[in-house]
Every structure is written in C-alpha cells, then in structure tokens.
Design a protein around this motif. Sequence first.
Motif, mmCIF file in Angstrom:
data_model
loop_
_atom_site.group_PDB
_atom_site.id
_atom_site.type_symbol
_atom_site.label_atom_id
_atom_site.label_comp_id
_atom_site.label_asym_id
_atom_site.label_seq_id
_atom_site.Cartn_x
_atom_site.Cartn_y
_atom_site.Cartn_z
ATOM 1 N N GLN B 159 31.984 31.246 37.655
ATOM 2 C CA GLN B 159 32.647 30.743 38.854
ATOM 3 C C GLN B 159 33.991 31.422 39.050
ATOM 4 O O GLN B 159 34.383 31.727 40.180
ATOM 5 C CB GLN B 159 32.841 29.221 38.746
ATOM 6 C CG GLN B 159 31.547 28.441 38.785
ATOM 7 C CD GLN B 159 31.793 26.947 38.644
ATOM 8 O OE1 GLN B 159 32.871 26.444 38.939
ATOM 9 N NE2 GLN B 159 30.780 26.226 38.182
ATOM 10 N N ARG B 160 34.665 31.659 37.942
ATOM 11 C CA ARG B 160 35.962 32.318 38.041
ATOM 12 C C ARG B 160 35.813 33.716 38.633
ATOM 13 O O ARG B 160 36.580 34.157 39.469
ATOM 14 C CB ARG B 160 36.613 32.408 36.665
ATOM 15 C CG ARG B 160 38.053 32.860 36.734
ATOM 16 C CD ARG B 160 38.783 32.796 35.406
ATOM 17 N NE ARG B 160 38.139 31.975 34.423
ATOM 18 C CZ ARG B 160 37.907 32.348 33.177
ATOM 19 N NH1 ARG B 160 38.270 33.550 32.782
ATOM 20 N NH2 ARG B 160 37.314 31.541 32.324
ATOM 21 N N ALA B 161 34.758 34.410 38.190
ATOM 22 C CA ALA B 161 34.548 35.786 38.665
ATOM 23 C C ALA B 161 34.323 35.800 40.171
ATOM 24 O O ALA B 161 34.916 36.606 40.896
ATOM 25 C CB ALA B 161 33.369 36.401 37.930
ATOM 26 N N VAL B 162 33.474 34.891 40.672
ATOM 27 C CA VAL B 162 33.160 34.940 42.108
ATOM 28 C C VAL B 162 34.374 34.549 42.944
ATOM 29 O O VAL B 162 34.643 35.159 43.984
ATOM 30 C CB VAL B 162 31.954 34.053 42.492
ATOM 31 C CG1 VAL B 162 30.667 34.646 41.987
ATOM 32 C CG2 VAL B 162 32.118 32.643 42.034
ATOM 33 N N ARG B 190 27.702 29.679 43.454
ATOM 34 C CA ARG B 190 28.798 29.706 42.473
ATOM 35 C C ARG B 190 30.143 29.546 43.186
ATOM 36 O O ARG B 190 31.055 28.870 42.682
ATOM 37 C CB ARG B 190 28.791 31.017 41.697
ATOM 38 C CG ARG B 190 27.678 31.141 40.674
ATOM 39 C CD ARG B 190 27.779 32.455 39.907
ATOM 40 N NE ARG B 190 26.618 32.665 39.035
ATOM 41 C CZ ARG B 190 26.409 33.760 38.328
ATOM 42 N NH1 ARG B 190 27.271 34.770 38.382
ATOM 43 N NH2 ARG B 190 25.331 33.870 37.568
ATOM 44 N N LEU B 191 30.241 30.167 44.333
ATOM 45 C CA LEU B 191 31.485 30.087 45.101
ATOM 46 C C LEU B 191 31.746 28.645 45.530
ATOM 47 O O LEU B 191 32.875 28.136 45.457
ATOM 48 C CB LEU B 191 31.361 30.993 46.326
ATOM 49 C CG LEU B 191 32.624 31.565 46.954
ATOM 50 C CD1 LEU B 191 33.526 32.190 45.918
ATOM 51 C CD2 LEU B 191 32.246 32.598 48.009
ATOM 52 N N ALA B 192 30.690 27.990 45.969
ATOM 53 C CA ALA B 192 30.822 26.599 46.411
ATOM 54 C C ALA B 192 31.267 25.721 45.244
ATOM 55 O O ALA B 192 32.166 24.871 45.403
ATOM 56 C CB ALA B 192 29.495 26.107 46.984
ATOM 57 N N ASN B 197 35.516 22.732 42.384
ATOM 58 C CA ASN B 197 36.256 22.462 41.147
ATOM 59 C C ASN B 197 37.748 22.711 41.321
ATOM 60 O O ASN B 197 38.578 21.925 40.859
ATOM 61 C CB ASN B 197 35.713 23.340 39.998
ATOM 62 C CG ASN B 197 34.327 22.915 39.560
ATOM 63 O OD1 ASN B 197 33.923 21.760 39.746
ATOM 64 N ND2 ASN B 197 33.581 23.827 38.972
ATOM 65 N N LEU B 198 38.066 23.774 41.991
ATOM 66 C CA LEU B 198 39.494 24.082 42.216
ATOM 67 C C LEU B 198 40.122 23.068 43.167
ATOM 68 O O LEU B 198 41.290 22.667 43.002
ATOM 69 C CB LEU B 198 39.647 25.502 42.763
ATOM 70 C CG LEU B 198 39.470 26.643 41.758
ATOM 71 C CD1 LEU B 198 39.530 27.998 42.456
ATOM 72 C CD2 LEU B 198 40.504 26.572 40.649
ATOM 73 N N ARG B 199 39.370 22.680 44.158
ATOM 74 C CA ARG B 199 39.898 21.697 45.102
ATOM 75 C C ARG B 199 40.253 20.410 44.384
ATOM 76 O O ARG B 199 41.315 19.818 44.623
ATOM 77 C CB ARG B 199 38.868 21.437 46.200
ATOM 78 C CG ARG B 199 39.370 20.615 47.369
ATOM 79 C CD ARG B 199 38.229 20.260 48.306
ATOM 80 N NE ARG B 199 37.241 19.378 47.690
ATOM 81 C CZ ARG B 199 37.407 18.066 47.525
ATOM 82 N NH1 ARG B 199 38.518 17.466 47.934
ATOM 83 N NH2 ARG B 199 36.446 17.339 46.966
ATOM 84 N N VAL B 200 39.381 20.006 43.479
ATOM 85 C CA VAL B 200 39.648 18.782 42.708
ATOM 86 C C VAL B 200 40.823 18.996 41.762
ATOM 87 O O VAL B 200 41.704 18.138 41.650
ATOM 88 C CB VAL B 200 38.389 18.375 41.915
ATOM 89 C CG1 VAL B 200 38.694 17.279 40.926
ATOM 90 C CG2 VAL B 200 37.250 17.981 42.872
#
Lengths: 270, 205
Positions: B159-162, B190-192, B197-200
């Motif tokens: 996820q970090r990579a995308v 993966r982007l979604a 995750n980042l939004r949270v």
Amino acid sequence: MKSQECRTQRLAEYVDGELSGTERLGVSRHLESCADCLEDAKALRRVGDLLRNAVELDPTPAGLDGLASGVISRTVAERAQSWKAVCERAVEDWHWFLVGFGSVTAAFVSITFVSAVLHFGPAPQREDSVSALLSNRDWQVKNSEGGGSLYVWMTPGGRNDWRIMLTGKERAEAAAEAIAQVPDALAGLTTEGDLAGALGDALNRTGQPIDVQAMDAGTRSLSEALLHQLTEINKSNRQKELQGDSAAGPSSVYRMQVVTNTEVSGKGYQ
Amino acid sequence: MAVEAFVKPVRALSWSDTASAEWALVQQCAAGDEDACTRLVTDHQRMVYQLALHLLGDPQEALDLSQEVFLRVFQVLPQFRGQSSLRTWIYRIVVNHASNRQRWWRRRHRAQQVPLDEQTATHGEIAESRNFAQPDRVLQQRETAGLVWGALDRLPFDQRAVIVLREIDGLSYEEIATSLGVVVGTVKSRLARARENLRVALRSV
C-alpha cells in the motif's frame, strides 16, 4: 453512482485524473449537486496533499552528489570481472604462453607427420653393401637374438632362378676389413659372375643356407668381401647406365633380401 | 456550489521525442558509454532516492538502495526493450529492491512506532532557530510531517508503494501497475485501502 465502494472508486479515479473526458464531465456535474461525494473527493485529495507537503521537507542528501561516480566506478569494476572480460584478459596475459604452446603443438604434429611418412612411406634406394642395407630403415628386423637370416638372391649369368647364398644375423665385420683378410681368395675374381659364383660356393655348399654364426672366420670374411665387391660392381654398372654407357650391362644381382624369423621384407635392387 | 476540480498537472512533451532520446541514452549506456551512464544516473537519482526514502523511511538506507538500484539498472539495461518508459522501468527496480530490503530489515528489527522526534529529524530537517520560540507554522509543519511519515511507515509495503507512486511521484495507474508488476485493478484496490488507512491515521491532522 451505485454502491459506496463504486462511488469511492469512481471519485478516486476522478481525483487521480484517470477518467476520460466524458466520464470526468459526468462526475463533475454530480459533484455540483452531491455534498457527500464532494466531501469524499476532498478527503481523497487531502491525503495526497498531506503527503506532498511532508515530502517538501525532505532534504537533499549530500551523498547524492557522489552517487553517479560511485555507481559508474563500481559498474566498470564489475564489468571487468565479467566472464568475457576475464577471458579477454586471460588471452591478453597468456598470449605468449598460447603462442609458445601453439608452436610446440605445431612442431609435434609436424614431427609426427614426417615420422609417419618416413615409416609408412616408400623407402629410398640404397646402393651400397648389405651391411649398409641392414642399417637402412627399410628393413624390418624384428628378432635380435638367435634369429634373423640374410638371404642373398642372385642370378649369375642373367638367369631368373635364384639361390639362397647367404644366411646370417648381421655383418660383424666391415667390408674393408674382410677384404683385407682374404686377399688371395679374391685374386682372379674380376667379373660379377666370378664373384657371384665364389660367393655361392662359399655359402651354399649343401644347398641349404648356412647360418653365418656357424661359419668359420675365414669363410665369413670371404663372404663379406665377395658381397661387398658385388655391391660395388652393381653400383658401377648403374652409374654407367645413368651416364649412357651402352656397354654397361645390367647387374646380375637383382635382389637382396633380409629375412627374419617372423617377417620378410624385400627391396628391389635392379 | 463551488466545485474544486482537480486538475492533474502534466508536462507538455512529445512522446516520440522523449522515447527516442531515452532509447538513444539506453543504447549508449548499454554500449558502455560512461558519460551516458553518468547522465542516466544524474537524471534519475533524485527520483530514485526520493522513492527509496519514502518506501524505507531512512535516508542512509535510501542512499544505499539508490546505489544498489543503479548498479542493477546497468546490469539489466541490455534487457530493456522500451515496453515502458525508462522511468517506470527504473521505478520497478526500486520497488523490488526496497521490498526485499524492507523484508530483511523487518525480520531483523521489530516494527515499532517511530518516535515523533526521530521522524521529524529524518524527514523534516528544518534548520532550527536559536530562538526557542519557533514560528508556529514551522513547528506545525514538522509535527504534521512526522505524523504523516509515521502513518506512511505503518502502512503495509504494498500500500505504501502505490500511494507514494501515485501521490508523490504522480504516476498513472498504468505506470504504477507496470512498476509493481501487477494489474491496474490491483493498483486501484491497494490505493483505496492505503487512502482509507491514511485517512483514519491522519484524522487528527
């Protein structure tokens, strides 16, 4: 827009600029009237903005300046270690060894070839005494002890019959020495026929070959001397023939042959 | 209601010009032209380093990885056939190497929450003012950056990579898929997940 997941995905593609023109227009118009979707689009964009803002604070490391030169140096070094480079270097370092090895190999092959030709090829004619013939490589004398006989076929007077004139393993005495010991016996023997007849008498008294080892010293010396004389006459006749002397007749000794216990090899002498 | 349309910035470039220039550079490098190789490294080193840094979270590791990546690039450059852009192709090498390194690194070191100070020191080295009363904005930026990198570091590598390739490097879905060796659908999913995750994680920012 259908399910929440589809809606979010569609918005993400819109925010990421992955939609076609028509699709973008559709979403854009939807956002004009849908607060929820608009809020979601903003949230999506916000994550990206946060990341991009955080990246702006990343300093440029000093190590990046020397990265190119370091990589190139190491790549060149690794290429030098490649198999191709190693082989090329080996050839360059060892080319003198390879040249020398090649030369030795070529010499060995040449020597082997010449030896094979000499061994299996036709032998040169030797117009000299039987003792010299014995040393000629043309003869194959396999037995060295207790065997080996020397037969001399002669046709005195030009007849084609032959008689076994002499047997012996080897000539122990040099022709000159032999002649010196029997000067009286040679007296009066001038023609080839005289010499051949005397030789036949000396060596073939019983009609069977006489082993030269069983001869007495005198008979042996006589035999050697007579054989030598015959050889000289033959040589002389051949020379005259070559010089075109019509008076020179063919030699009476037409063949000389060495016979061993196991093998017979012959050589034309005419 | 005002609509904030997001316009993806693109540079106006002639694809054929870029492709032919790139291809010429690749050919020269493959032939052993050291100047061309140097040019290739300098053209892409910042991009490679930044991606490595964003994937690994450590500047020294990122530098080591950058060198590793370019060494690998020159090893396999003869195999580059121009199916993708050189940049995308190099990205793929970066992601692969970063993934391997991170797997090794995670096995040796426990995954732990990086303290805010360390994150800030790593990613937000802003020259400190001798005056202890730092401007609020700068301090806030540092704090935010620290939180962002912390959240990014906690994402799974995939996820970090995308998210890095999309949001920071600006690659398209197709380019990301090529760089990661996956299909576009996988990139989207993966982007979604990464964004969610980042939004949270950055809810409080």
